[in-house]
Design a protein around this motif. Structure first.
Motif, PDB file in Angstrom:
ATOM      1  N   ALA A 180     -93.257 -82.466 -20.615  1.00 11.73           N
ATOM      2  CA  ALA A 180     -93.911 -83.356 -21.095  1.00 11.73           C
ATOM      3  C   ALA A 180     -95.509 -82.820 -21.090  1.00 11.73           C
ATOM      4  O   ALA A 180     -95.592 -81.494 -20.501  1.00 11.73           O
ATOM      5  CB  ALA A 180     -94.409 -84.446 -20.534  1.00 11.73           C
ATOM      6  N   ARG A 181     -96.046 -82.389 -22.103  1.00 18.10           N
ATOM      7  CA  ARG A 181     -97.257 -81.568 -22.426  1.00 18.10           C
ATOM      8  C   ARG A 181     -98.261 -82.297 -21.147  1.00 18.10           C
ATOM      9  O   ARG A 181     -99.457 -81.592 -20.549  1.00 18.10           O
ATOM     10  CB  ARG A 181     -98.309 -81.741 -23.822  1.00 18.10           C
ATOM     11  N   LYS A 182     -98.589 -83.306 -21.155  1.00 18.44           N
ATOM     12  CA  LYS A 182     -99.382 -84.438 -20.460  1.00 18.44           C
ATOM     13  C   LYS A 182     -99.123 -83.347 -18.696  1.00 18.44           C
ATOM     14  O   LYS A 182    -100.312 -83.472 -18.156  1.00 18.44           O
ATOM     15  CB  LYS A 182     -99.075 -85.557 -20.107  1.00 18.44           C
ATOM     16  N   THR A 183     -97.594 -82.935 -18.829  1.00 15.84           N
ATOM     17  CA  THR A 183     -97.941 -82.506 -16.949  1.00 15.84           C
ATOM     18  C   THR A 183     -98.610 -81.173 -16.838  1.00 15.84           C
ATOM     19  O   THR A 183     -99.315 -80.758 -16.294  1.00 15.84           O
ATOM     20  CB  THR A 183     -97.137 -81.678 -16.523  1.00 15.84           C
ATOM     21  N   LEU A 184     -99.083 -80.515 -17.820  1.00 14.11           N
ATOM     22  CA  LEU A 184     -99.804 -79.152 -18.316  1.00 14.11           C
ATOM     23  C   LEU A 184    -101.631 -79.624 -18.406  1.00 14.11           C
ATOM     24  O   LEU A 184    -102.107 -79.093 -17.345  1.00 14.11           O
ATOM     25  CB  LEU A 184     -99.710 -78.224 -20.042  1.00 14.11           C
ATOM     26  N   LYS A 185    -101.705 -80.492 -18.709  1.00  9.32           N
ATOM     27  CA  LYS A 185    -102.933 -80.790 -18.647  1.00  9.32           C
ATOM     28  C   LYS A 185    -103.448 -81.338 -17.766  1.00  9.32           C
ATOM     29  O   LYS A 185    -104.658 -81.195 -17.378  1.00  9.32           O
ATOM     30  CB  LYS A 185    -103.440 -82.027 -19.779  1.00  9.32           C
ATOM     31  N   SER A 213    -106.320 -71.923 -20.940  1.00  8.84           N
ATOM     32  CA  SER A 213    -106.376 -70.725 -21.916  1.00  8.84           C
ATOM     33  C   SER A 213    -104.545 -70.097 -22.406  1.00  8.84           C
ATOM     34  O   SER A 213    -104.133 -70.221 -22.858  1.00  8.84           O
ATOM     35  CB  SER A 213    -107.000 -69.474 -22.556  1.00  8.84           C
ATOM     36  N   ALA A 214    -105.139 -69.985 -21.207  1.00  6.06           N
ATOM     37  CA  ALA A 214    -102.886 -69.689 -20.955  1.00  6.06           C
ATOM     38  C   ALA A 214    -101.519 -70.117 -21.371  1.00  6.06           C
ATOM     39  O   ALA A 214    -100.974 -70.564 -21.749  1.00  6.06           O
ATOM     40  CB  ALA A 214    -102.464 -68.802 -19.497  1.00  6.06           C
ATOM     41  N   LEU A 215    -101.389 -71.818 -20.495  1.00  4.85           N
ATOM     42  CA  LEU A 215    -100.983 -72.707 -21.173  1.00  4.85           C
ATOM     43  C   LEU A 215    -101.086 -72.971 -22.156  1.00  4.85           C
ATOM     44  O   LEU A 215    -100.223 -73.521 -22.543  1.00  4.85           O
ATOM     45  CB  LEU A 215    -100.706 -73.780 -19.875  1.00  4.85           C
ATOM     46  N   LEU A 257     -94.482 -76.414 -12.286  1.00  3.66           N
ATOM     47  CA  LEU A 257     -96.286 -75.077 -12.693  1.00  3.66           C
ATOM     48  C   LEU A 257     -97.029 -75.629 -11.292  1.00  3.66           C
ATOM     49  O   LEU A 257     -97.091 -76.844 -10.026  1.00  3.66           O
ATOM     50  CB  LEU A 257     -97.087 -76.546 -13.628  1.00  3.66           C
ATOM     51  N   GLY A 258     -97.186 -74.121 -10.619  1.00  6.42           N
ATOM     52  CA  GLY A 258     -97.995 -74.606  -9.578  1.00  6.42           C
ATOM     53  C   GLY A 258     -98.216 -72.625  -9.017  1.00  6.42           C
ATOM     54  O   GLY A 258     -97.590 -72.051  -9.669  1.00  6.42           O
ATOM     55  N   TYR A 284     -94.713 -71.191  -5.353  1.00  4.86           N
ATOM     56  CA  TYR A 284     -93.540 -71.159  -6.248  1.00  4.86           C
ATOM     57  C   TYR A 284     -92.157 -70.066  -5.071  1.00  4.86           C
ATOM     58  O   TYR A 284     -91.504 -70.731  -4.978  1.00  4.86           O
ATOM     59  CB  TYR A 284     -93.985 -70.471  -7.627  1.00  4.86           C
ATOM     60  N   ASP A 285     -92.745 -69.646  -4.407  1.00  3.68           N
ATOM     61  CA  ASP A 285     -92.126 -68.813  -3.206  1.00  3.68           C
ATOM     62  C   ASP A 285     -91.272 -69.955  -2.511  1.00  3.68           C
ATOM     63  O   ASP A 285     -90.608 -69.751  -1.893  1.00  3.68           O
ATOM     64  CB  ASP A 285     -93.075 -67.882  -2.628  1.00  3.68           C
ATOM     65  N   LYS A 286     -91.518 -71.187  -2.240  1.00  5.82           N
ATOM     66  CA  LYS A 286     -91.443 -72.577  -1.536  1.00  5.82           C
ATOM     67  C   LYS A 286     -90.321 -73.399  -1.388  1.00  5.82           C
ATOM     68  O   LYS A 286     -90.000 -73.918  -1.318  1.00  5.82           O
ATOM     69  CB  LYS A 286     -92.792 -72.795  -0.466  1.00  5.82           C
ATOM     70  N   ILE A 287     -89.926 -73.046  -3.309  1.00  4.88           N
ATOM     71  CA  ILE A 287     -89.564 -73.491  -3.396  1.00  4.88           C
ATOM     72  C   ILE A 287     -88.167 -73.205  -4.333  1.00  4.88           C
ATOM     73  O   ILE A 287     -87.843 -72.158  -3.908  1.00  4.88           O
ATOM     74  CB  ILE A 287     -89.514 -74.652  -5.305  1.00  4.88           C
ATOM     75  N   ASP A 288     -86.856 -73.555  -4.584  1.00  2.00           N
ATOM     76  CA  ASP A 288     -86.015 -74.133  -4.926  1.00  2.00           C
ATOM     77  C   ASP A 288     -85.478 -73.865  -6.132  1.00  2.00           C
ATOM     78  O   ASP A 288     -85.645 -74.980  -6.791  1.00  2.00           O
ATOM     79  CB  ASP A 288     -84.980 -74.408  -4.197  1.00  2.00           C
ATOM     80  N   VAL A 289     -85.791 -72.810  -6.999  1.00  2.00           N
ATOM     81  CA  VAL A 289     -85.645 -72.936  -8.274  1.00  2.00           C
ATOM     82  C   VAL A 289     -84.813 -73.690  -9.123  1.00  2.00           C
ATOM     83  O   VAL A 289     -85.146 -74.540 -10.677  1.00  2.00           O
ATOM     84  CB  VAL A 289     -85.941 -71.451  -9.444  1.00  2.00           C
ATOM     85  N   LYS A 290     -83.143 -74.173  -8.609  1.00  2.00           N
ATOM     86  CA  LYS A 290     -82.650 -73.746  -8.976  1.00  2.00           C
ATOM     87  C   LYS A 290     -82.494 -75.662  -9.781  1.00  2.00           C
ATOM     88  O   LYS A 290     -81.433 -76.195 -10.477  1.00  2.00           O
ATOM     89  CB  LYS A 290     -81.244 -73.296  -8.811  1.00  2.00           C
ATOM     90  N   THR A 291     -83.445 -76.354  -8.400  1.00  3.75           N
ATOM     91  CA  THR A 291     -83.074 -77.970  -7.823  1.00  3.75           C
ATOM     92  C   THR A 291     -84.965 -78.857  -8.127  1.00  3.75           C
ATOM     93  O   THR A 291     -84.502 -79.544  -7.892  1.00  3.75           O
ATOM     94  CB  THR A 291     -82.686 -78.092  -6.510  1.00  3.75           C
ATOM     95  N   VAL A 292     -85.673 -78.013  -8.499  1.00  2.00           N
ATOM     96  CA  VAL A 292     -86.436 -78.279  -8.061  1.00  2.00           C
ATOM     97  C   VAL A 292     -87.339 -79.615  -9.283  1.00  2.00           C
ATOM     98  O   VAL A 292     -86.459 -79.423 -10.398  1.00  2.00           O
ATOM     99  CB  VAL A 292     -87.970 -77.357  -8.120  1.00  2.00           C
ATOM    100  N   LYS A 293     -87.817 -80.151  -9.264  1.00  2.00           N
ATOM    101  CA  LYS A 293     -87.606 -81.616 -10.048  1.00  2.00           C
ATOM    102  C   LYS A 293     -89.326 -81.286 -10.133  1.00  2.00           C
ATOM    103  O   LYS A 293     -90.537 -81.484  -9.410  1.00  2.00           O
ATOM    104  CB  LYS A 293     -86.892 -82.761  -9.926  1.00  2.00           C
ATOM    105  N   TYR A 294     -90.286 -81.728 -11.462  1.00  2.00           N
ATOM    106  CA  TYR A 294     -91.635 -82.582 -11.698  1.00  2.00           C
ATOM    107  C   TYR A 294     -91.408 -83.483 -10.126  1.00  2.00           C
ATOM    108  O   TYR A 294     -91.087 -84.475 -10.128  1.00  2.00           O
ATOM    109  CB  TYR A 294     -92.055 -83.131 -12.822  1.00  2.00           C
ATOM    110  N   GLY A 295     -92.776 -83.104  -9.592  1.00  2.00           N
ATOM    111  CA  GLY A 295     -93.289 -84.054  -8.886  1.00  2.00           C
ATOM    112  C   GLY A 295     -93.032 -83.624  -7.117  1.00  2.00           C
ATOM    113  O   GLY A 295     -93.830 -84.748  -6.104  1.00  2.00           O
ATOM    114  N   ASP A 296     -91.871 -82.869  -7.033  1.00  2.00           N
ATOM    115  CA  ASP A 296     -91.671 -82.129  -5.991  1.00  2.00           C
ATOM    116  C   ASP A 296     -92.970 -81.252  -5.033  1.00  2.00           C
ATOM    117  O   ASP A 296     -93.660 -80.647  -5.130  1.00  2.00           O
ATOM    118  CB  ASP A 296     -90.183 -80.631  -5.792  1.00  2.00           C
TER     119      ASP A 296
END
Length: 106
Positions: A5-10, A27-29, A88-89, A94-106
């Motif tokens: 959802a775009r709201k996540t970016l905002k 600007s990048a997002l 997003l972070g 990022y180095d502390k998450i598991d990309v394959k299982t991370v969910k928004y809000g983690d």
């Protein structure tokens, strides 16, 4: 592509309010959002062609934001043309998450 959802970016940009990176990250997002919204990817290889620095990790795609200072993790349903924002972070976080299982809000 539809982006959920775009709201996540905002919200993320708003969380940087007052910081030196806020304008550059916004600007990048914004650029990423508009490029992806107009994309019609059918497979991960097409994402990699559009974004040479993106990493394909299982069914997830990791985009570098603002010169790799930040990371954006998404899952893509190519058949339905939907991009789901999963995380997003900052690169350090990022180095502390598991990309394959991370969910928004983690």
């Amino acid at each position: 592509m539809r982006i959920i959802a775009r709201k996540t970016l905002k919200d993320f940009v708003e969380s940087l309010r007052g910081g030196k990176d806020q304008k550059a990250v916004k600007s990048a997002l914004d650029a990423w959002f508009h490029e992806v919204r107009n994309a019609e990817w059918k497979a991960p290889t097409e994402v990699a062609r559009s974004y040479a620095n993106a990493s394909i990790v299982g069914d997830r795609v990791v985009f570098n934001i603002k010169g790799n200072s930040y990371r954006l993790v998404v899952a893509i349903d190519y058949r339905r043309q939907i991009v789901f924002i999963k995380w997003l972070g900052a690169h350090a976080a990022y180095d502390k998450i598991d990309v394959k299982t991370v969910k928004y809000g983690d």
